[in-house]
Write a protein that holds these residues in place. Structure first.
Motif, PDB file in Angstrom:
ATOM      1  N   THR A 332       0.812  -1.217   0.000  1.00 47.47           N
ATOM      2  CA  THR A 332       0.000   0.000   0.000  1.00 47.47           C
ATOM      3  C   THR A 332       0.844   1.265   0.000  1.00 47.47           C
ATOM      4  OG1 THR A 332      -0.097   0.015   2.416  1.00 47.47           O
ATOM      5  CG2 THR A 332      -1.851  -1.186   1.236  1.00 47.47           C
ATOM      6  N   ASP A 333       2.154   1.143  -0.117  1.00 51.47           N
ATOM      7  CA  ASP A 333       3.030   2.307  -0.089  1.00 51.47           C
ATOM      8  C   ASP A 333       3.307   2.745  -1.538  1.00 51.47           C
ATOM      9  OD1 ASP A 333       5.000   4.238   0.325  1.00 51.47           O
ATOM     10  OD2 ASP A 333       5.880   3.139   2.017  1.00 51.47           O
ATOM     11  N   GLY A 334       2.909   3.972  -1.912  1.00 49.70           N
ATOM     12  CA  GLY A 334       3.091   4.480  -3.280  1.00 49.70           C
ATOM     13  C   GLY A 334       4.542   4.653  -3.651  1.00 49.70           C
ATOM     14  N   ARG A 335       5.423   4.822  -2.677  1.00 46.65           N
ATOM     15  CA  ARG A 335       6.843   5.000  -2.989  1.00 46.65           C
ATOM     16  C   ARG A 335       7.418   3.744  -3.611  1.00 46.65           C
ATOM     17  NH1 ARG A 335       9.240   6.515   2.653  1.00 46.65           N
ATOM     18  NH2 ARG A 335       7.934   4.684   3.115  1.00 46.65           N
ATOM     19  N   TRP A 336       7.018   2.583  -3.089  1.00 49.84           N
ATOM     20  CA  TRP A 336       7.564   1.336  -3.626  1.00 49.84           C
ATOM     21  C   TRP A 336       7.034   1.082  -5.051  1.00 49.84           C
ATOM     22  CZ3 TRP A 336      10.413   2.555  -0.234  1.00 49.84           C
ATOM     23  CH2 TRP A 336      10.270   2.405   1.158  1.00 49.84           C
ATOM     24  N   TRP A 337       5.793   1.475  -5.318  1.00 49.67           N
ATOM     25  CA  TRP A 337       5.244   1.325  -6.661  1.00 49.67           C
ATOM     26  C   TRP A 337       5.968   2.252  -7.641  1.00 49.67           C
ATOM     27  CZ3 TRP A 337       2.626  -2.679  -8.127  1.00 49.67           C
ATOM     28  CH2 TRP A 337       1.796  -3.364  -7.223  1.00 49.67           C
ATOM     29  N   LEU A 338       6.258   3.431  -7.192  1.00 51.83           N
ATOM     30  CA  LEU A 338       6.985   4.359  -8.061  1.00 51.83           C
ATOM     31  C   LEU A 338       8.384   3.840  -8.362  1.00 51.83           C
ATOM     32  CD1 LEU A 338       7.311   7.026  -9.575  1.00 51.83           C
ATOM     33  CD2 LEU A 338       7.914   8.109  -7.375  1.00 51.83           C
ATOM     34  N   GLY A 339       9.084   3.335  -7.401  1.00 52.06           N
ATOM     35  CA  GLY A 339      10.429   2.786  -7.634  1.00 52.06           C
ATOM     36  C   GLY A 339      10.394   1.589  -8.537  1.00 52.06           C
ATOM     37  N   TYR A 357       2.978   2.628 -12.363  1.00 53.93           N
ATOM     38  CA  TYR A 357       2.805   4.069 -12.209  1.00 53.93           C
ATOM     39  C   TYR A 357       1.384   4.390 -11.702  1.00 53.93           C
ATOM     40  CZ  TYR A 357       7.194   5.388 -14.466  1.00 53.93           C
ATOM     41  OH  TYR A 357       8.539   5.582 -14.767  1.00 53.93           O
ATOM     42  N   ARG A 358       0.389   3.733 -12.271  1.00 56.90           N
ATOM     43  CA  ARG A 358      -0.988   3.988 -11.858  1.00 56.90           C
ATOM     44  C   ARG A 358      -1.228   3.545 -10.401  1.00 56.90           C
ATOM     45  NH1 ARG A 358      -4.054   1.962 -17.417  1.00 56.90           N
ATOM     46  NH2 ARG A 358      -3.548   3.836 -18.671  1.00 56.90           N
ATOM     47  N   ASN A 359      -0.649   2.436 -10.016  1.00 57.01           N
ATOM     48  CA  ASN A 359      -0.789   1.993  -8.602  1.00 57.01           C
ATOM     49  C   ASN A 359      -0.121   2.979  -7.637  1.00 57.01           C
ATOM     50  OD1 ASN A 359      -2.257  -0.352  -9.058  1.00 57.01           O
ATOM     51  ND2 ASN A 359      -0.390  -1.553  -9.472  1.00 57.01           N
ATOM     52  N   GLY A 360       1.037   3.511  -8.037  1.00 56.62           N
ATOM     53  CA  GLY A 360       1.695   4.500  -7.194  1.00 56.62           C
ATOM     54  C   GLY A 360       0.881   5.750  -7.043  1.00 56.62           C
ATOM     55  N   LEU A 361       0.239   6.178  -8.177  1.00 55.11           N
ATOM     56  CA  LEU A 361      -0.608   7.369  -8.100  1.00 55.11           C
ATOM     57  C   LEU A 361      -1.870   7.099  -7.280  1.00 55.11           C
ATOM     58  CD1 LEU A 361      -0.810  10.280  -9.186  1.00 55.11           C
ATOM     59  CD2 LEU A 361      -2.112   9.365 -11.139  1.00 55.11           C
ATOM     60  N   MET A 362      -2.368   5.881  -7.335  1.00 57.75           N
ATOM     61  CA  MET A 362      -3.596   5.545  -6.605  1.00 57.75           C
ATOM     62  C   MET A 362      -3.338   5.433  -5.097  1.00 57.75           C
ATOM     63  SD  MET A 362      -6.007   2.193  -7.108  1.00 57.75           S
ATOM     64  CE  MET A 362      -4.648   1.107  -6.726  1.00 57.75           C
ATOM     65  N   HIS A 363      -2.261   4.828  -4.657  1.00 52.64           N
ATOM     66  CA  HIS A 363      -2.008   4.608  -3.219  1.00 52.64           C
ATOM     67  C   HIS A 363      -1.463   5.849  -2.534  1.00 52.64           C
ATOM     68  CE1 HIS A 363      -2.152   0.352  -4.577  1.00 52.64           C
ATOM     69  NE2 HIS A 363      -2.686   0.169  -3.358  1.00 52.64           N
ATOM     70  N   GLY A 364      -0.819   6.736  -3.276  1.00 55.02           N
ATOM     71  CA  GLY A 364      -0.347   7.975  -2.689  1.00 55.02           C
ATOM     72  C   GLY A 364       0.866   7.763  -1.807  1.00 55.02           C
ATOM     73  N   GLY A 365       1.076   8.735  -0.887  1.00 56.86           N
ATOM     74  CA  GLY A 365       2.234   8.694  -0.018  1.00 56.86           C
ATOM     75  C   GLY A 365       3.476   9.223  -0.669  1.00 56.86           C
ATOM     76  N   PHE A 373       5.640  13.632 -12.046  1.00 52.12           N
ATOM     77  CA  PHE A 373       6.492  12.737 -12.832  1.00 52.12           C
ATOM     78  C   PHE A 373       5.686  11.517 -13.291  1.00 52.12           C
ATOM     79  CE2 PHE A 373       9.275   9.009 -12.913  1.00 52.12           C
ATOM     80  CZ  PHE A 373      10.129   9.367 -13.942  1.00 52.12           C
ATOM     81  N   ILE A 374       4.823  10.989 -12.414  1.00 48.97           N
ATOM     82  CA  ILE A 374       4.023   9.818 -12.771  1.00 48.97           C
ATOM     83  C   ILE A 374       3.066  10.174 -13.912  1.00 48.97           C
ATOM     84  CG2 ILE A 374       2.214   8.276 -11.930  1.00 48.97           C
ATOM     85  CD1 ILE A 374       3.619   8.276  -9.201  1.00 48.97           C
TER      86      ILE A 374
END
Length: 386
Positions: A332-339, A357-365, A373-374
């Motif tokens: 649930t951490d958007g940082r890990w999805w972005l990385g 990218y979409r999961n990172g934007l959805m979970h936030g953080g 950037f996303i």
């Protein structure tokens, strides 16, 4: 008879009769009166007898008074009606009446079996402590015995017992029993052998104490001693390395952590501390080298630093693996999805990168800059997909 007459005639012839001779009465010494002497002797004997009798009865009266005192001071309970015998001296004795008491015998009540028990001889029993008596009490006791009244004896006994109770209830001086002599010293010194782990804890606590007093030099001494007793103590080694680094001795700090890794190669805490120290020293590649082992770990801080360093140094494979492990820890951490999306985008995996990218934007953080950037990468990857 004739001889007597002859002598008388001769005597008469030798002394001529004188008409002027005057006859005088002869002096005759009276005979002693034996009856008068007898009467004097009799009087003396009677006086001696009277004296002996008086002394005898005086002694008996003294014994009686002693018996009364012993009876009154004893702890036995008398029956309701006393049957003490009273003997009055005969009339022929002197005018003062004397009381003669035999050994006092108090009848004991019959037992439950109906057999009378033997009388108790108070004279043969131990005499209790003498009670406080007065002349009036003794006189009243003697009078009650002479008259034969039980009530007088009981009243006198009660009064005498009250006087004894009052005397007993008087406060007594308590004798101090405190021994002021110095006590013998019971101090004993024993040698207790501490284990190496216990000695290390002692030194560690000493280091914490001097650190509260801002004495880092002495704290370093205690921590080094603690590590000599317990070389694998990670917390003490980390704190010692930080103290060295804080005092500007970077080389000694790195050496201290590397010694620990030689003893415990799989310890992630020592590796993470050394990597942070190397990053501060502008040595990211050396830090990443330290974090490459072990590959599978559960520490989020260790994985996050390794993934960031790998991403920074374009080690895409190590970054991809590290972010996948982080998502296994927390999806649930958007940082890990972005990385992960950046690692997939660099690995030429646009479809997977677009999903990440979409999961990172959805979970936030993540920060606003990261969100922009996303959005840019999603827009860039969508035409390629079409």
């Amino acid at each position: 008879m004739s001889e007597l007459n002859r002598r008388l005639s001769a005597l008469a012839q030798q002394q001529p009769h004188d008409a002027t001779t005057v006859l005088q009465a002869a002096t005759i010494t009276p005979l002693p009166n034996k009856r008068g002497n007898y009467s004097v002797v009799v009087m003396i004997i009677l006086l001696l007898i009277a004296l002996v009798i008086g002394v005898h009865y005086w002694r008996q009266s003294t014994v009686a008074l002693a018996a009364i005192t012993s009876v009154s001071s004893s702890t036995l309970t008398l029956p309701a009606k006393s049957s003490l015998p009273v003997i009055v001296a005969p009339k022929e004795t002197p005018p003062v009446k004397k009381v003669v008491l035999p050994p006092v015998v108090i009848p004991v009540a019959a037992s439950s079996t109906g057999i009378d028990s033997e009388p108790v001889d108070l004279a043969a029993m131990p005499v209790a402590e003498a009670a406080i008596e007065t002349v009036e009490m003794e006189q009243e006791l003697a009078s009650s015995y002479e008259q034969g009244y039980d009530s007088g004896y009981q009243q006198a006994l009660i009064e005498q017992q009250q006087v004894k109770n009052v005397a007993v209830e008087q406060p007594k001086k308590v004798k101090s029993t405190v021994d002021l002599r110095p006590l013998a010293s019971s101090l004993s010194i024993q040698t207790v052998a501490l284990t190496p782990s216990q000695l290390a804890e002692v030194e560690y606590h000493k280091a914490e104490k001097v650190l509260r007093q801002a004495n880092s030099r002495q704290a370093i001494v205690h921590l080094e001693s603690a590590l000599k007793y317990r070389p694998q103590w990670v917390a003490a080694r980390q704190k010692l390395a930080v103290l060295y680094y804080g005092r500007g001795d970077n080389r000694q700090a790195v050496a201290m952590l590397q010694q620990g890794l030689q003893q415990q190669p799989q310890n992630t805490e020592l590796r993470l501390t050394l990597a942070k120290l190397l990053v501060n020293e502008k040595q990211p590649q050396a830090a990443l080298t330290v974090l490459e082992q072990p590959l599978k770990v559960d520490s989020v801080a260790f994985l996050a630093m390794r993934a960031a360093l790998a991403q920074q140094l374009n080690n895409t494979a190590l970054a991809l693996t590290s972010y996948q492990q982080l998502l296994q820890q927390d999806a649930t951490d958007g940082r890990w999805w972005l990385g992960l999306a950046i690692a997939q985008d660099r690995s030429q995996q646009p479809t997977l990168a677009l999903v990440s990218y979409r999961n990172g934007l959805m979970h936030g953080g993540i920060s606003v800059a990261s969100q922009q950037f996303i959005q840019q990468r999603i827009t860039a990857l969508q035409p390629q997909r079409s």
